[in-house]
Design a protein around this motif. Structure first.
Motif, PDB file in Angstrom:
ATOM      1  N   ASP A 293       0.116   7.787  11.620  1.00 48.33           N
ATOM      2  CA  ASP A 293       0.107   6.356  11.900  1.00 48.33           C
ATOM      3  C   ASP A 293       1.268   5.894  12.764  1.00 48.33           C
ATOM      4  O   ASP A 293       1.123   4.969  13.574  1.00 48.33           O
TER       5      ASP A 293
ATOM      6  N   ASN B 119       0.843  -1.202   0.000  1.00 47.84           N
ATOM      7  CA  ASN B 119       0.000   0.000   0.000  1.00 47.84           C
ATOM      8  C   ASN B 119       0.878   1.253   0.000  1.00 47.84           C
ATOM      9  O   ASN B 119       0.895   2.011   0.980  1.00 47.84           O
TER      10      ASN B 119
ATOM     11  N   ARG C 158       0.095   4.970   1.623  1.00 45.38           N
ATOM     12  CA  ARG C 158      -1.091   4.933   2.490  1.00 45.38           C
ATOM     13  C   ARG C 158      -0.745   5.272   3.945  1.00 45.38           C
ATOM     14  O   ARG C 158      -1.574   5.797   4.682  1.00 45.38           O
TER      15      ARG C 158
END
Length: 325
Positions: free
Chosen positions: A202, A151, A154
């Motif tokens: 994140d 990903n 992301r």
């Protein structure tokens, strides 16, 4: 100093576990310059050392000369008299990162200083927002790399700003893991950690001393430490190198420097004095409150270490694209 006074000071030094060094104790105070504001961990640990060596050196003053990411204080010491009485607590920023980050700095990190000893190293740690880690089923560095490769772009990571240690650790991680993640710079380490806790970002590459409380409280998910060896404060955490990125090593370090031209004999005596202080149990215990691991060494080995760090961060800073005019 008469014989009675010398014997009194020698007794005090011996009681502190240090050997007196004739010729180092002076009527003029020894000044240790911290190139950052008062109150931070580096400042606090410097004051612990200053207290430990004052009986051997005489009066020791810790002076904070903050500004330009540490450059102002470093330059002040670089241009001071090379008599062993004005010392610098230099760090990874002043001697390895800033020379590549700033368009111009007023000192040369190699030619303008005489290294005395590495003082301590503080591990950094790769931490994730707990909810994000659970949602994406990321429990290890291997899981993180696998997800990021599948990903690209992301995931994002926060740091205390462009060119900060956290930013550069993230760039090094991206390069070695061959992944794409978005960097989110904040105005300092504290806002970056709040951004991580709130889920705005994140993951972060944070200082272990800063992140430890939230890791232990279960508010952050720790994946690995960024140092070449496991941290004694959290030995259960693997290193990033152990987790598949061989050779990955980033930490926050600081050490003592004198101005270039300081006599070799003076440098050696200062080295012996500070190494003895760093090896004392009480100093090690007080440093542990900051997750700092004393790392005393010889002047020659410290000089080699600084040169290696400078070369390492040249590649990292250039890859990051960070620049300060």
């Amino acid at each position: 100093m008469d014989r009675r006074e010398w014997m009194r000071q020698a007794a005090l030094v011996a009681a502190a576990g240090l050997a007196p060094f004739p010729g180092l104790a002076q009527a003029r105070p020894t000044k240790i310059v911290v190139p950052y504001p008062a109150g931070g961990p580096l400042d606090a640990m410097t004051r612990v050392l200053a207290e430990k060596v004052k009986d051997a050196l005489g009066t020791v003053i810790v002076e904070n000369r903050a500004g330009a990411g540490g450059n102002l204080g470093a330059d002040y010491v670089a241009k001071s008299q090379p008599d062993g009485q004005t010392l610098l607590v230099g760090a990874v920023a002043t001697h390895a990162i800033n020379p590549w980050l700033y368009a111009r700095i007023p000192y040369d990190p190699i030619r303008d200083f005489a290294p005395i000893t590495l003082v301590a190293r503080v591990p950094n740690v790769l931490v994730m927002n707990v909810e994000t880690a659970e949602r994406l089923r990321i429990r290890t560095v291997q899981d993180l790399v696998a997800y990021a490769r599948k990903n690209p772009g992301r995931l994002n990571y926060g740091s205390g700003g462009n060119g900060s240690a956290g930013h550069l650790a993230g760039e090094m991680f991206k390069t070695q893991a061959k992944v794409s993640m978005v960097h989110i710079p904040y105005a300092g380490g504290a806002p970056a950690q709040l951004g991580l806790l709130s889920g705005q970002v994140d993951l972060n590459f944070d200082n272990l001393a800063t992140a430890a409380a939230n890791i232990r409280a279960g508010k952050l998910k720790a994946l690995a430490v960024t140092t070449s060896e496991r941290a004694s404060a959290m030995p259960e955490l693997p290193t990033i190198a152990e987790s598949g990125l061989s050779g990955f090593a980033v930490d926050t370090w600081f050490g003592l420097f004198a101005p270039a031209g300081t006599p070799a004999e003076t440098v050696q005596r200062l080295n012996q004095l500070f190494v003895t202080a760093l090896q004392s149990p009480d100093v090690r215990q007080r440093f542990s409150a900051f997750m700092a691991e004393p790392a005393p060494t010889t002047p020659a080995r410290f000089a080699d270490f600084v040169r290696a760090e400078l070369a390492k961060y040249e590649k990292v800073v250039k890859a990051s694209g960070a620049k300060i005019d």
